[in-house]
Design a protein around this motif. Sequence first.
Motif, short mmCIF file in Angstrom:
data_model
loop_
_atom_site.label_atom_id
_atom_site.label_comp_id
_atom_site.label_asym_id
_atom_site.label_seq_id
_atom_site.Cartn_x
_atom_site.Cartn_y
_atom_site.Cartn_z
N THR A 64 -8.62 18.24 35.36
CA THR A 64 -7.61 18.64 34.38
C THR A 64 -8.26 19.15 33.11
OG1 THR A 64 -6.12 16.96 35.28
CG2 THR A 64 -5.57 17.85 33.13
N CYS A 68 -7.51 22.95 31.69
CA CYS A 68 -6.96 23.26 30.36
C CYS A 68 -7.81 24.27 29.60
CB CYS A 68 -6.83 21.98 29.54
SG CYS A 68 -5.51 20.88 30.08
N GLY A 75 -3.10 23.10 27.53
CA GLY A 75 -2.98 21.65 27.54
C GLY A 75 -1.93 21.18 26.55
N ARG A 76 -1.25 20.11 26.91
CA ARG A 76 -0.20 19.56 26.05
C ARG A 76 -0.66 18.25 25.43
NH1 ARG A 76 4.50 16.34 26.03
NH2 ARG A 76 3.84 15.29 27.95
N GLY A 77 -0.18 17.95 24.22
CA GLY A 77 -0.51 16.70 23.57
C GLY A 77 -1.98 16.62 23.23
N TRP A 79 -4.42 17.04 24.97
CA TRP A 79 -5.21 18.01 25.71
C TRP A 79 -5.17 19.39 25.04
CZ3 TRP A 79 -7.36 16.17 30.44
CH2 TRP A 79 -6.89 14.92 30.85
N THR A 80 -4.36 19.56 24.01
CA THR A 80 -4.19 20.87 23.39
C THR A 80 -5.49 21.50 22.90
OG1 THR A 80 -1.93 20.30 22.74
CG2 THR A 80 -2.97 22.11 21.55
N ILE A 279 -0.29 13.65 36.24
CA ILE A 279 -0.79 14.51 35.16
C ILE A 279 -0.05 15.84 35.12
CG2 ILE A 279 -2.79 15.96 34.57
CD1 ILE A 279 -4.48 13.66 34.55
N ALA A 293 3.49 13.65 33.38
CA ALA A 293 3.12 13.88 31.97
C ALA A 293 3.04 15.35 31.63
CB ALA A 293 1.77 13.21 31.68
N VAL A 295 0.82 17.66 31.42
CA VAL A 295 -0.12 17.93 30.33
C VAL A 295 -0.82 19.28 30.47
CG1 VAL A 295 -0.51 15.48 29.95
CG2 VAL A 295 -2.07 16.74 31.44
#
Length: 481
Positions: A64, A68, A75-77, A79-80, A279, A293, A295
């Motif tokens: 992941t 990203c 990526g979200r959160g 992971w951005t 994920i 999630a 993400v």
Amino acid sequence: MLNPGKILLCLTLLVSLGACEDALEENPKFIVVENFFNTAEEVEAAVNAVYIPLRGTNYTVYETTLECQADYAYGRGSWTPLHEHKGLNDANITRVAGLWNAFYLSIRNANLVIANAPNGTSISQANIDKNVGEAKFLRAFNYLQLVRNWAGVPLRTEANMTQNDLRKSPPEEVYTLIVADLLEAEQKLPDQASRVGKPSKWAAKTLLADVYLTLGQYAEARDKADEVIKSNKFSLVPVQSVSDFQTKVFGPELVSTSEEIFYLKYTRQVNQGNYMLWITNHPSTNLFNFGGAYVVYGFTTESFYKNWDSGDIRKALWQPVNIGLGANTLISAKFADANAISQQGAGNDDPVYGLNDVLLIYAEAAARAGNSVTPEAVEALNRVHRRAYGKVPASPSTVDFKVADYTAATFIDRVIQERAYEFLYLGKRYLDLKRIGKVKEAIKAVKGIDVADKHLLWPIPVSELNFNEALDPATDQNPGY
């Protein structure tokens, strides 16, 4: 059979010896080793412990993290920062430090097998060879992940595994060990894996082909991949729909498939399942019964998706889902398990290497080695491409590419693009872009971001710099951290 949890506990205790050997008596160390490396059953249990740091969530988090950073993903959160390509923040520095530790724990467990299995008192030479070959395969696999993401790293082997302070070996030395381990594994591993999820000599050949491709040794990569193809031991699973991909290729109830070469195996047990579904999934998709999630995601408005032929079934493995960013957001539908038993309890395996890898490695390596487009290379590409359109993989079809339509350069570009489609959400795209030197070009074209050189590597963990006195934080840390 020995309890894997018990052998892991003993191996974990052995791992700690490197840091606190002076505080422990030699005799307990001797007893642990003697108790767990005598019989074929004991040694195999020790080999099984090499997998434990990779399974669970670690390898999924690794894939992941790479996804990203790819040109087609965000990526979200927490992971951005990965898709922003401005260096890692504290959350992601901690995340990749955990990956570093997992790879090295797996290496240490492999080193214990390599060092101790040959001294077993009640084990045949054939079983010693098989288990040492498997440990060397896994050690090479771990070091490949380390060198591709951190470059130079400390080279810990069976010869120095109790030594705390080791210099950072340059990538060339790391790759030398990787190749040597795989050449030995190729000879020692069985023709047929001893059980599902174990590597065979064909897995060693496949990993070796990937390493050679990474090193730019294209003739060697081509020839090693060709050995696997010509073995006729593997075949692509035919599909005709998204559902076929989800059930017949990546399905949660599959034990194995005809294209599988080396997969990380998961099962519907608590904390024994594939974490990728949690994920990547969004609760609205009904693909995973524990929500998700979400993400990592993409967009329908970007060129990667817009230029993808809608006749390609793989395109529909990305589903438009509004996750709060609008209706143009894409979520992976590659893995589905509506009967998972927990967030980390999906039955889908992780397809690390399959025949599709081998065919595309062969196609690219053959074109690069000969600076030409051969019928064999085009056929290798076509087998993957046909399957994606619901055609019979091994038979000519209306979607076939033709030799006459390509130069070596345009054919290689086509193979790289096919890899992006085929291995979506498996962590391979960003590594491909790094390998061919096109990270900056690809990220700039899609995201408009200028990627600095220092952001092409991950930081060496502070814990390693503090623990390993042979490393100087001022000079051995990767640039920018």
